[in-house]
Write a protein that holds these residues in place. Sequence first.
Motif, PDB file in Angstrom:
ATOM      1  N   LEU A   1       6.045  -7.399  -4.020  1.00 32.69           N
ATOM      2  CA  LEU A   1       6.104  -6.010  -3.783  1.00 32.69           C
ATOM      3  C   LEU A   1       7.132  -5.836  -2.826  1.00 32.69           C
ATOM      4  O   LEU A   1       7.152  -6.486  -1.764  1.00 32.69           O
ATOM      5  CB  LEU A   1       4.622  -5.488  -3.203  1.00 32.69           C
ATOM      6  N   GLU A   2       7.891  -4.615  -2.790  1.00 39.16           N
ATOM      7  CA  GLU A   2       8.970  -4.360  -1.686  1.00 39.16           C
ATOM      8  C   GLU A   2       8.410  -3.484  -0.899  1.00 39.16           C
ATOM      9  O   GLU A   2       8.018  -2.446  -1.116  1.00 39.16           O
ATOM     10  CB  GLU A   2      10.119  -3.680  -2.389  1.00 39.16           C
TER      11      GLU A   2
ATOM     12  N   TYR B   1       1.767   2.606   0.398  1.00 38.91           N
ATOM     13  CA  TYR B   1       2.124   2.652   1.855  1.00 38.91           C
ATOM     14  C   TYR B   1       1.216   1.553   2.464  1.00 38.91           C
ATOM     15  O   TYR B   1       0.340   1.330   1.961  1.00 38.91           O
ATOM     16  CB  TYR B   1       2.099   4.049   2.187  1.00 38.91           C
ATOM     17  N   GLY B   2       1.445   1.502   3.886  1.00 40.18           N
ATOM     18  CA  GLY B   2       0.583   0.623   4.584  1.00 40.18           C
ATOM     19  C   GLY B   2       1.055   0.591   6.249  1.00 40.18           C
ATOM     20  O   GLY B   2       1.759   1.434   6.608  1.00 40.18           O
ATOM     21  N   MET B   3       0.698  -0.723   6.653  1.00 41.12           N
ATOM     22  CA  MET B   3       1.120  -0.911   7.991  1.00 41.12           C
ATOM     23  C   MET B   3       2.344  -1.901   7.899  1.00 41.12           C
ATOM     24  O   MET B   3       2.426  -2.696   7.093  1.00 41.12           O
ATOM     25  CB  MET B   3       0.091  -1.708   8.737  1.00 41.12           C
TER      26      MET B   3
ATOM     27  N   SER C   1      -7.900  -9.179   7.959  1.00 44.63           N
ATOM     28  CA  SER C   1      -7.237  -7.731   8.332  1.00 44.63           C
ATOM     29  C   SER C   1      -5.844  -7.941   7.754  1.00 44.63           C
ATOM     30  O   SER C   1      -5.450  -6.750   7.312  1.00 44.63           O
ATOM     31  CB  SER C   1      -7.306  -7.821   9.985  1.00 44.63           C
ATOM     32  N   MET C   2      -5.054  -8.894   8.031  1.00 46.60           N
ATOM     33  CA  MET C   2      -3.472  -8.667   7.656  1.00 46.60           C
ATOM     34  C   MET C   2      -3.675  -8.680   5.994  1.00 46.60           C
ATOM     35  O   MET C   2      -2.853  -7.872   5.494  1.00 46.60           O
ATOM     36  CB  MET C   2      -3.022 -10.146   8.058  1.00 46.60           C
ATOM     37  N   ALA C   3      -4.607  -9.611   5.545  1.00 49.09           N
ATOM     38  CA  ALA C   3      -4.275  -9.479   3.763  1.00 49.09           C
ATOM     39  C   ALA C   3      -4.839  -7.944   3.520  1.00 49.09           C
ATOM     40  O   ALA C   3      -4.177  -7.338   2.332  1.00 49.09           O
ATOM     41  CB  ALA C   3      -5.438 -10.468   3.292  1.00 49.09           C
ATOM     42  N   MET C   4      -5.783  -7.228   4.104  1.00 51.95           N
ATOM     43  CA  MET C   4      -6.202  -5.885   3.598  1.00 51.95           C
ATOM     44  C   MET C   4      -4.907  -5.092   3.911  1.00 51.95           C
ATOM     45  O   MET C   4      -4.703  -4.043   3.003  1.00 51.95           O
ATOM     46  CB  MET C   4      -7.403  -5.550   4.606  1.00 51.95           C
ATOM     47  N   LEU C   5      -4.436  -5.163   4.993  1.00 47.13           N
ATOM     48  CA  LEU C   5      -3.384  -4.408   5.169  1.00 47.13           C
ATOM     49  C   LEU C   5      -2.206  -4.352   4.298  1.00 47.13           C
ATOM     50  O   LEU C   5      -1.450  -3.597   3.843  1.00 47.13           O
ATOM     51  CB  LEU C   5      -2.569  -4.391   6.721  1.00 47.13           C
ATOM     52  N   LEU C   6      -1.841  -5.654   3.994  1.00 46.40           N
ATOM     53  CA  LEU C   6      -0.881  -5.747   2.944  1.00 46.40           C
ATOM     54  C   LEU C   6      -1.417  -5.363   1.464  1.00 46.40           C
ATOM     55  O   LEU C   6      -0.497  -4.818   0.649  1.00 46.40           O
ATOM     56  CB  LEU C   6      -0.436  -7.520   2.591  1.00 46.40           C
ATOM     57  N   GLY C   7      -2.537  -5.529   1.387  1.00 46.79           N
ATOM     58  CA  GLY C   7      -3.302  -5.068   0.093  1.00 46.79           C
ATOM     59  C   GLY C   7      -2.877  -3.479  -0.119  1.00 46.79           C
ATOM     60  O   GLY C   7      -2.954  -2.971  -1.126  1.00 46.79           O
TER      61      GLY C   7
ATOM     62  N   TRP D   1      -0.625  -1.536   0.767  1.00 45.33           N
ATOM     63  CA  TRP D   1       0.574  -1.423   0.076  1.00 45.33           C
ATOM     64  C   TRP D   1       0.627  -1.459  -1.579  1.00 45.33           C
ATOM     65  O   TRP D   1       1.105  -0.592  -2.118  1.00 45.33           O
ATOM     66  CB  TRP D   1       1.834  -2.422   0.533  1.00 45.33           C
ATOM     67  N   MET D   2      -0.219  -2.322  -2.012  1.00 47.86           N
ATOM     68  CA  MET D   2      -0.100  -2.591  -3.418  1.00 47.86           C
ATOM     69  C   MET D   2      -1.172  -1.411  -3.961  1.00 47.86           C
ATOM     70  O   MET D   2      -0.591  -0.797  -5.130  1.00 47.86           O
ATOM     71  CB  MET D   2      -0.798  -3.997  -3.775  1.00 47.86           C
ATOM     72  N   LEU D   3      -2.214  -1.087  -3.455  1.00 48.13           N
ATOM     73  CA  LEU D   3      -2.954  -0.166  -3.938  1.00 48.13           C
ATOM     74  C   LEU D   3      -2.530   1.229  -3.691  1.00 48.13           C
ATOM     75  O   LEU D   3      -3.080   2.456  -4.566  1.00 48.13           O
ATOM     76  CB  LEU D   3      -4.580  -0.580  -3.274  1.00 48.13           C
TER      77      LEU D   3
END
Length: 174
Positions: free
Chosen positions: A2-3, A65-67, A52-58, A60-62
């Motif tokens: 993911l970019e 956008y994200g943190m 937490s970090m994995a959820m924030l990165l996920g 973006w995929m779902l």
Amino acid sequence: MLEIPVIITERLRLTALADKHFETYAAMLADEGTTRFVGDGQPLDRMNAWRSMAMLLGHWMLRGYGMWALELKETGEFVGRAGLHNPEGWPDLEIGWMLRPEFRHQGLATEAARAVLAYAFQRLGAERVISLIRIENSASERVARRLGGRQSTTIDFLGSATLVYTYHRPDEHG
């Protein structure tokens, strides 16, 4: 892979959270003063910081956008996170920020959040964004007001009285 876009501000680089940030990220989330107004208000151990970090990165995929990780532009040092959040059960698209204690009160949260709001309105086409701010969190209230947010209501969110600050897309004339 993911970019996640990189955003550059005067002093910051907003970039994808990465493994290189984890040690400092975990230390930030282990600090009671940092987590006091987030989630259940409790600090996180390393395992839950990783989650937490994995959820924030996920996110973006779902959601697309994200943190972002916030790095000082000059040194690359990790100073916190800021971005957009709208997990299941949230009342609306939220902008949020969190800084390591030694980087607070320097205008970095406001600087990062301005760039995030511009991204939400210009790139995502959002009409409205909110901040969920615990009543006792006067520092985040000041940031929200500097960003042009207006308190629209108070709700009971995750068991705490929470102010809802609202930001609207600027019209084409202002």
